[in-house]
Scaffold this active site. Structure first.
Site, short mmCIF file in Angstrom:
data_model
loop_
_atom_site.label_atom_id
_atom_site.label_comp_id
_atom_site.label_asym_id
_atom_site.label_seq_id
_atom_site.Cartn_x
_atom_site.Cartn_y
_atom_site.Cartn_z
N SER A 1 43.36 32.11 51.72
CA SER A 1 44.28 31.03 52.10
C SER A 1 44.02 30.54 53.52
O SER A 1 43.51 31.27 54.35
CB SER A 1 45.73 31.53 52.03
OG SER A 1 46.02 32.01 50.75
N1 SAH Z 1 45.57 37.18 50.33
C1 SAH Z 1 44.23 36.93 49.91
C2 SAH Z 1 44.16 35.69 49.07
C3 SAH Z 1 43.64 36.03 47.76
S1 SAH Z 1 43.70 34.81 46.51
C4 SAH Z 1 43.28 36.88 51.09
O1 SAH Z 1 43.75 36.97 52.23
O2 SAH Z 1 42.08 36.79 50.89
C5 SAH Z 1 44.75 35.65 45.37
C6 SAH Z 1 44.27 36.97 44.87
O3 SAH Z 1 45.20 37.44 43.91
C7 SAH Z 1 42.90 36.91 44.17
O4 SAH Z 1 42.06 37.85 44.75
C8 SAH Z 1 43.26 37.29 42.73
O5 SAH Z 1 42.22 38.01 42.08
C9 SAH Z 1 44.50 38.12 42.92
N2 SAH Z 1 45.34 38.25 41.73
C10 SAH Z 1 45.68 37.29 40.81
N3 SAH Z 1 46.48 37.81 39.86
C11 SAH Z 1 46.66 39.13 40.18
C12 SAH Z 1 47.36 40.20 39.57
N4 SAH Z 1 48.07 40.05 38.44
N5 SAH Z 1 47.30 41.42 40.15
C13 SAH Z 1 46.60 41.61 41.29
N6 SAH Z 1 45.90 40.63 41.91
C14 SAH Z 1 45.92 39.40 41.36
#
Ligand code: SAH
Length: 226
Positions: free
Chosen positions: A75
């Protein structure tokens, strides 16, 4: 291991990843309305460039979201700061994050709260985030490869649960893992598919819901990718 050896120059960054560039990012965040000094301080010190592939690291301090592979994104700094501010406002001890991704938001949170649990469903991201967080000595974080929709039952209750992926409806199993008085901060889609940052506060068995601002996140998905 995807990271080169950590020498002080790499950690500090040079040119587009230097401390000066990081300071400018944080000045911009303050200008954009981020007020919490602890959040700004932690983001001044956190090497965001280490959470991206080398080819993208020179863009780490731009005000934009960036790809981290597997269709996922890190993000933009403003949303990381905003969500961190909302977490800090709840004065939590125990925090659960769903969606470790690159681990950048995880690092920021680890420096703001006492104990942190973070769940990711894509193994490659989970492992790489673990390497980075070990290297940066984030010792108060536990990571798990799992479908975060189930939370982390062995570590309940949490003062804050933060989702970094957008739920299509209110994730009830997660609300049940909140401590009394605890809050969940999550992007949730409305019926028209628009995403909102939502804060839900638990009072006993009552859940008070507050809609904050419009946001854009990747979707919360089910299952684990090994
Ligand atoms: N906070 C992260 C942003 C990641 S984008 C950063 O700083 O990089 C969102 C993330 O959520 C992705 O890596 C995706 O794989 C994960 N995600 C989506 N659904 C999920 C679930 N049900 N359980 C765990 N992770 C999940």
């Amino acid at each position: 291991m995807h990271l080169p050896d950590l020498h002080p120059g790499l950690l500090q960054g040079i040119g587009m990843t230097s401390q000066r560039t990081r300071n400018r990012m944080v000045e911009r965040l303050a200008y954009q309305g981020i007020r919490d000094q602890r959040v700004l301080e932690v983001m001044t010190r956190a090497p965001r460039h280490l959470f991206l592939d080398e080819a993208l690291s020179h863009r780490a301090y731009e005000d934009t979201s960036l790809p981290i592979g597997h269709g996922q994104t890190l993000s933009r700094p403003w949303i990381v700061a905003r969500m961190s501010e909302l977490v800090v406002q709840a004065e939590p001890t125990r925090v659960l994050e769903i969606g470790t991704g690159s681990g950048y938001q995880t690092l920021i949170l680890s420096r703001l709260v006492e104990e942190l649990w973070s769940v990711e469903r894509i193994n490659a991201l989970h492992r790489r985030a673990g390497e980075r967080l070990r290297l940066l000595e984030a010792g108060n974080v536990q990571l798990r490869l799992a479908d975060g929709g189930h939370g982390w039952p062995e570590a309940v209750p949490f003062d804050v649960i933060l989702l970094t992926a957008c739920a299509s409806e209110m994730p009830m199993p997660l609300l049940a893992q909140l401590a009394d008085g605890g809050v969940m901060i999550a992007p949730v889609a409305d019926k028209g598919g628009r995403q909102w940052l939502v804060r839900v506060r638990r009072n006993g068995n009552q859940f008070e819901r507050e809609r904050l601002e419009p946001v854009r996140f990747v979707p919360l998905l089910e299952g684990v990718i090994r």
